[in-house]
Design an enzyme around this catalytic site. Structure first.
Site, PDB file in Angstrom:
ATOM      1  N   GLY A 242       0.817  -1.209   0.000  1.00  0.00           N
ATOM      2  CA  GLY A 242       0.000   0.000   0.000  1.00  0.00           C
ATOM      3  C   GLY A 242       0.851   1.259   0.000  1.00  0.00           C
ATOM      4  O   GLY A 242       0.519   2.251  -0.654  1.00  0.00           O
ATOM      5  N   THR A 243       1.961   1.203   0.710  1.00  0.00           N
ATOM      6  CA  THR A 243       2.844   2.374   0.783  1.00  0.00           C
ATOM      7  C   THR A 243       3.353   2.744  -0.612  1.00  0.00           C
ATOM      8  O   THR A 243       3.333   3.920  -1.002  1.00  0.00           O
ATOM      9  CB  THR A 243       4.032   2.080   1.737  1.00  0.00           C
TER      10      THR A 243
ATOM     11  N   ASN B 137      -7.582   3.823   9.552  1.00  0.00           N
ATOM     12  CA  ASN B 137      -7.058   2.603  10.160  1.00  0.00           C
ATOM     13  C   ASN B 137      -7.109   2.613  11.679  1.00  0.00           C
ATOM     14  O   ASN B 137      -7.166   1.565  12.305  1.00  0.00           O
ATOM     15  CB  ASN B 137      -5.617   2.339   9.685  1.00  0.00           C
TER      16      ASN B 137
ATOM     17  N   GLN C 267      -7.960  -0.135   4.171  1.00  0.00           N
ATOM     18  CA  GLN C 267      -8.698  -0.766   5.274  1.00  0.00           C
ATOM     19  C   GLN C 267     -10.112  -1.200   4.883  1.00  0.00           C
ATOM     20  O   GLN C 267     -10.826  -1.782   5.698  1.00  0.00           O
ATOM     21  CB  GLN C 267      -8.788   0.195   6.471  1.00  0.00           C
TER      22      GLN C 267
ATOM     23  N   SER D 292      -3.874  -2.995  -0.165  1.00  0.00           N
ATOM     24  CA  SER D 292      -2.730  -3.777   0.314  1.00  0.00           C
ATOM     25  C   SER D 292      -3.237  -5.168   0.679  1.00  0.00           C
ATOM     26  O   SER D 292      -4.184  -5.302   1.470  1.00  0.00           O
ATOM     27  CB  SER D 292      -2.125  -3.094   1.539  1.00  0.00           C
TER      28      SER D 292
ATOM     29  N   HIS E  39      -2.132  -7.635   2.513  1.00  0.00           N
ATOM     30  CA  HIS E  39      -2.029  -8.258   3.844  1.00  0.00           C
ATOM     31  C   HIS E  39      -3.123  -7.810   4.807  1.00  0.00           C
ATOM     32  O   HIS E  39      -3.239  -8.323   5.913  1.00  0.00           O
ATOM     33  CB  HIS E  39      -0.624  -8.072   4.441  1.00  0.00           C
TER      34      HIS E  39
ATOM     35  N   THR F  30      10.252  -7.814 -11.767  1.00  0.00           N
ATOM     36  CA  THR F  30       9.639  -9.131 -12.003  1.00  0.00           C
ATOM     37  C   THR F  30       8.505  -9.355 -11.008  1.00  0.00           C
ATOM     38  O   THR F  30       8.646  -9.083  -9.817  1.00  0.00           O
ATOM     39  CB  THR F  30      10.720 -10.237 -11.881  1.00  0.00           C
TER      40      THR F  30
ATOM     41  N   CYS G 139       5.179   5.034  18.281  1.00  0.00           N
ATOM     42  CA  CYS G 139       6.440   5.130  19.018  1.00  0.00           C
ATOM     43  C   CYS G 139       7.491   5.737  18.092  1.00  0.00           C
ATOM     44  O   CYS G 139       7.900   5.118  17.124  1.00  0.00           O
ATOM     45  CB  CYS G 139       6.883   3.752  19.470  1.00  0.00           C
TER      46      CYS G 139
HETATM   47  N1  PLP Z   1      -2.758   2.874   4.189  1.00  0.00           N
HETATM   48  C1  PLP Z   1      -3.440   2.473   5.266  1.00  0.00           C
HETATM   49  C2  PLP Z   1      -4.745   3.121   5.583  1.00  0.00           C
HETATM   50  C3  PLP Z   1      -2.941   1.470   6.083  1.00  0.00           C
HETATM   51  O1  PLP Z   1      -3.621   1.085   7.163  1.00  0.00           O
HETATM   52  C4  PLP Z   1      -1.691   0.888   5.757  1.00  0.00           C
HETATM   53  C5  PLP Z   1      -1.090  -0.150   6.626  1.00  0.00           C
HETATM   54  O2  PLP Z   1      -1.243  -0.149   7.820  1.00  0.00           O
HETATM   55  C6  PLP Z   1      -1.024   1.332   4.616  1.00  0.00           C
HETATM   56  C7  PLP Z   1      -1.591   2.323   3.852  1.00  0.00           C
HETATM   57  C8  PLP Z   1       0.318   0.778   4.228  1.00  0.00           C
HETATM   58  O3  PLP Z   1       0.180  -0.503   3.643  1.00  0.00           O
HETATM   59  P1  PLP Z   1       1.454  -1.452   3.514  1.00  0.00           P
HETATM   60  O4  PLP Z   1       1.704  -2.015   4.859  1.00  0.00           O
HETATM   61  O5  PLP Z   1       1.028  -2.513   2.530  1.00  0.00           O
HETATM   62  O6  PLP Z   1       2.551  -0.628   2.987  1.00  0.00           O
END
Ligand code: PLP
Length: 435
Positions: free
Chosen positions: A98-99, A177, A205, A225, A227, A263, A351
């Site tokens: 997601g990042t 989130n 989310q 994302s 996961h 890849t 943190c």
């Molecule tokens: N955006 C939101 C709202 C998220 O909650 C998260 C992960 O906690 C991310 C982006 C980032 O996703 P990733 O961990 O796949 O980089």
């Protein structure tokens, strides 16, 4: 009973759930209430992935059939994830997370519109947007972080007013989130369309919890994302609406139709596709059974534990998320005590550099630092059961009471003593124990 798994000199404790048979690891039951952080990989997803780790490891770009048969499976997964968000498969770019998707959107919007150097976003986005915007600001971009009110809601009139002719993109998350607050994405997209500005939503989310349809909403870009929906870490996607200008973020080979070099992470892409299918079938369970579990958890805590408050509950919320402020106690203490009991929850605090700062989301909602430091997020999922919620409810009130007794900031009057709490919880709030 059991031993531990040594990994590079450190030790891992295995959860009881999902323990591979015959493994030589410590068995410990984990009560997992942190599904907004990450989710258990579904057994169906593991099954779908295994052949692509074990047998079909060809490169999808290779000309021979050992590679092209893998490419075919990648395209099937693209169809599966596209179906989850109502997109065309060609509008999907697989990314590493997601990042990356969030970063790619901001970079592309700036690169494809050289005269536009303003980004409009909110003060409660994930750090993958906020911190990137802070860097872009240092590089000369102008960034507006829209405020939220005490319930975590946006003022759409202010959003409209904040769009400028030089705005390159508006980026607003679909659901938060930390609080689960859901933003009115369709209305925001309509405002952006009427102002001819690109609109991106970080929907990380939302899948499996909300119905997502990019066609109905009218977003230009959308981030997911894997996961967060029971697929592995290290795989994500970026939806780019057809005919929207896009400049690749990772430049290299011609993978992803030239929109993202590198890849393909084939096994994870296949897993993501299977998870997308499962998410569609589990939407109802998430909105009925999981919602009811979350509500029971939340209402019981508020009823039984004094000096507690729900954050963001007056706004539409994800069905699985509850963020509760426990006054006169620090979330880190709660997390540590619950961890000793095998319970995983997370704090609203980030943190940073060794000091505990209140979360930027709680701060944006105007929650004072003393209260923000006691905020805990409970995020449930389709694998949670009534019995797990009972276990949490049996222990949490006592954990809070003990921490408060030890706290210098304890409330002047303890409405309920430790010995009062357990019978109340057990008799009134734990139906599964009464069975
Ligand atoms: N955006 C939101 C709202 C998220 O909650 C998260 C992960 O906690 C991310 C982006 C980032 O996703 P990733 O961990 O796949 O980089």
């Amino acid at each position: 009973m059991g031993s531990r798994l040594a990994v590079s000199g450190s030790e891992l404790t295995m959860p009881l759930v999902g323990l591979p048979s015959g493994s030589d690891m410590t068995e410990r039951k984990t009560f997992y209430f942190d599904n907004n952080a990450t989710t258990r990989v579904a057994p169906e997803v593991v099954e779908a992935m295994l052949p692509f780790l074990r047998d079909f490891w060809g490169n999808p770009s290779s000309a021979y059939s050992f590679g092209s048969q893998v490419a075919k499976r990648v395209e099937e997964a693209r169809e599966q994830v596209a179906a989850l968000i109502g997109a065309e498969p060609k509008e999907i770019i697989f990314t590493s997370c997601g990042t990356e998707s969030n970063n790619a959107v901001l970079q592309s919007a700036l690169a494809t519109q050289p005269g536009k150097r303003h980004i409009l976003t909110t003060a409660v986005e994930h750090s993958a947007i906020i911190r990137h915007c802070e860097v872009l600001r240092k590089q000369g971009c102008d960034v507006t972080f829209l405020p939220v009110d005490a319930e975590g809601a946006l003022d759409l009139h202010l959003l409209d007013q904040s769009i400028r002719t030089e705005t390159a993109v508006v980026s607003v998350m679909w659901a938060n989130n930390e609080t689960g607050v859901v933003f009115p994405i369709e209305e925001i997209a309509a405002i952006c369309r009427s102002r001819h500005v690109l609109f991106h939503t970080d929907a990380t989310q939302a899948p499996g919890k909300l119905k997502l349809d990019v066609g109905e909403v009218g977003a230009d870009f959308l981030t997911l994302s894997a996961h967060k929906l029971h697929a592995p870490k290290g795989i994500g996607l970026l939806y780019v609406r057809r005919r929207t200008k896009f400049q690749p973020y990772l430049i290299g080979g011609h993978q992803e139709r030239g929109k993202r070099g590198g890849t393909e992470n084939v096994a994870s892409i296949v897993g993501f596709g299977r998870a997308a299918e499962l998410a569609l079938t589990r939407l109802e369970d998430e909105n009925t059974r999981v919602r009811a579990l979350r509500d029971r958890l939340e209402n019981t805590i508020l009823r039984v534990v004094p000096n507690t408050r729900r954050n963001g509950a007056k706004e539409p919320r994800l069905p699985n998320t509850s963020n509760i402020a426990f006054d006169f106690v620090e979330a880190e203490g709660i997390l540590l005590k619950l961890d000793e009991l095998g319970i995983c929850v997370s704090s609203g605090s980030a943190c940073t550099t060794g000091s505990l700062n209140p979360s930027h989301v709680m701060t944006a909602m105007g929650i004072k630092p003393a209260r923000a430091k006691g905020c805990v997020r409970f995020s449930l999922g389709v694998y949670n059961t009534d019995e797990e919620v009972d276990y949490l409810l049996t222990h949490l009130p006592q954990v809070i009471a003990r921490l408060r007794e030890a706290s210098p900031e304890k409330p002047a009057r303890h409405a309920k003593t430790l010995s009062d709490l357990a019978p109340v919880v057990l008799s009134q709030c734990l139906p599964s124990l009464q069975k």
